[in-house]
Scaffold this active site. Structure first.
Site, PDB file in Angstrom:
ATOM      1  N   GLY A   1     148.873   0.135  76.745  1.00  0.00           N
ATOM      2  CA  GLY A   1     150.329  -0.517  77.499  1.00  0.00           C
ATOM      3  C   GLY A   1     149.326  -0.643  78.771  1.00  0.00           C
ATOM      4  O   GLY A   1     149.412  -2.331  79.354  1.00  0.00           O
TER       5      GLY A   1
ATOM      6  N   CYS B   1     151.281  11.286  83.743  1.00  0.00           N
ATOM      7  CA  CYS B   1     152.600  11.798  82.717  1.00  0.00           C
ATOM      8  C   CYS B   1     153.324  12.675  83.055  1.00  0.00           C
ATOM      9  O   CYS B   1     153.218  13.105  81.617  1.00  0.00           O
ATOM     10  CB  CYS B   1     153.126  10.607  81.769  1.00  0.00           C
ATOM     11  SG  CYS B   1     151.517  11.560  80.913  1.00  0.00           S
TER      12      CYS B   1
END
Length: 419
Positions: free
Chosen positions: A237, A348
């Site tokens: 992404g 993350c």
């Protein structure tokens, strides 16, 4: 009953839960093997939904089971696994009680069927219900309470209760597209949206990416043809974001299958990037670069609402080992920048050990902090007092919440040379 409707999906869900809870495998990584006997996509989706529902509510499901037995069942007992699946169906997914128990009893053929039937019946007669706010695993709750406080614990518990919304990132601002725009080139859609059926999927104008995950690449700005490295890049992404923003991107990953997925995403979107199969610790670019995005391997506890298995697999020793690896990657990547070049570091993770704890080491590696400004971030997200970004599930609570990320931006010490 052995060939009854939906039984194969329940068997696959049992295998999935065994893979996660007993063998410590990620839910997504275990899916192909667990669902190997399923020929229909709907059965595969059901197996995944059943396992995820159990993992979202595991502490509370186990508490109910233990309340109806004279002695606690072993954690790895097949009877406990079958009861978890039956209760998740009845109490989370809305399956009628008689159907929920009928579809799991074959899972314990040759075993304690009477026990499973009896415990389930006892709980149904009690008209039990799960708490509105799920309980987090004890070790996770203790870590996060110490790091972030009670409000964050409550927000995380609410966040894990149901699947997360679907966020899309766009190469250019869409003129007309359903959903809520929480940032430029972004749309948020309801949970369960079938992305392959959305307009523009085949044309590749967008890709799935949580809003928090889009922030690191946003902080590098427009590329203008300059060179950027996207390290640990797959599934891609951020590579797509950088390419769409005009960077000449070299995307590096050490997993062939994940790099193939990135290659497919580039083909679908028509965006350019050079792909390299290599380990950051064994590779080096041929020349210094203008920008580096290091989204480092981490515990992934920040994406628990999309991957609830992480809360049951990741231990303190795993976090420590990953933090050590992140430090090595950061130190190595810092030397690949041109003087004045920019590095964005991200994980993350909701563990400070994998985020804030790296700041001193980054400066020791010759990186100067470049504080993030509020107007560089989507509305409702603010930098901390030092100019770093910490997203928590308590942020944007009325808009569907965010994944948990730590993001920091640095500049290589020294004057930038002429291009």
């Amino acid at each position: 009953m052995a060939d009854g409707p939906g039984l194969a999906a329940r068997r696959a869900a049992l295998r999935l839960l065994d893979a996660v809870l007993r063998r410590g495998l990620p839910l997504e990584a275990a899916l192909d093997a667990a669902a190997r006997e399923l020929t229909r996509g709907d059965d595969r989706a059901l197996a995944h939904a059943l396992a995820a529902a159990v993992l979202r509510r595991l502490p509370d499901l186990d508490a109910l089971i233990d309340s109806a037995t004279a002695r606690p069942l072993p954690a790895d007992a097949k009877a406990r696994f079958a009861l978890r699946i039956a209760l998740a169906q009845a109490l989370v997914l809305g399956t009628p009680g008689h159907a929920a128990i009928a579809t799991v009893l074959p899972l314990v053929d040759g075993g304690p069927r009477k026990l499973v039937h009896g415990v389930f019946g006892t709980l149904m007669r009690r008209r039990v219900a799960l708490p509105a706010r799920p309980s987090l695993p004890g070790g996770v709750a203790q870590r996060w309470l110490a790091a972030w406080g009670r409000d964050m614990i409550d927000a995380a518990a609410e966040a894990i209760a149901a699947p997360a919304p679907i966020d899309l990132s766009f190469a250019v601002e869409p003129e007309a597209f359903d959903g809520v725009a929480l940032a430029p080139r972004h749309r948020r859609l309801p949970p369960g949206t079938r992305v392959t059926e959305l307009p523009g999927y085949a044309e590749g104008g967008w890709w799935v990416q949580d809003l928090a995950a889009s922030i690191p690449a946003r902080l590098l700005g427009a590329g203008g043809g300059r060179q950027a490295l996207d390290l640990c890049a797959a599934p891609g992404g951020k590579t797509l974001q950088l390419a769409a923003a005009g960077w000449r991107v070299t995307a590096l990953d050490n997993a062939p299958a994940r790099l193939d997925r990135l290659r497919d995403n580039l083909a679908r979107t028509g965006l350019p990037a050079e792909l390299v199969l290599a380990d950051v610790l064994d590779w080096a670019p041929p020349a210094p670069v203008d920008a580096i995005l290091l989204d480092a391997p981490c515990s992934a506890t920040g994406i628990f609402r999309r991957h609830p298995d992480v809360l049951h697999r990741v231990r303190a020793k795993d976090i420590a080992a990953l933090a050590e690896l992140q430090g090595r990657l950061l130190a190595r990547a810092a030397g690949w920048l041109r003087p004045g070049g920019i590095l964005v570091f991200a994980t993350c993770s909701l563990e400070p050990q994998e985020g804030e704890a790296h700041l001193a080491a980054a400066e020791a590696a010759g990186l100067e902090p470049v504080p993030v400004l509020a107007d560089e971030l989507p509305p409702g997200i603010l930098p901390d007092p030092r100019g770093h970004v910490r997203t928590l599930p308590s942020i944007l609570a009325d808009q569907g919440r965010l994944d948990g990320f730590f993001i920091a931006r640095f500049r290589r010490a020294g004057q930038a040379g002429a291009d």
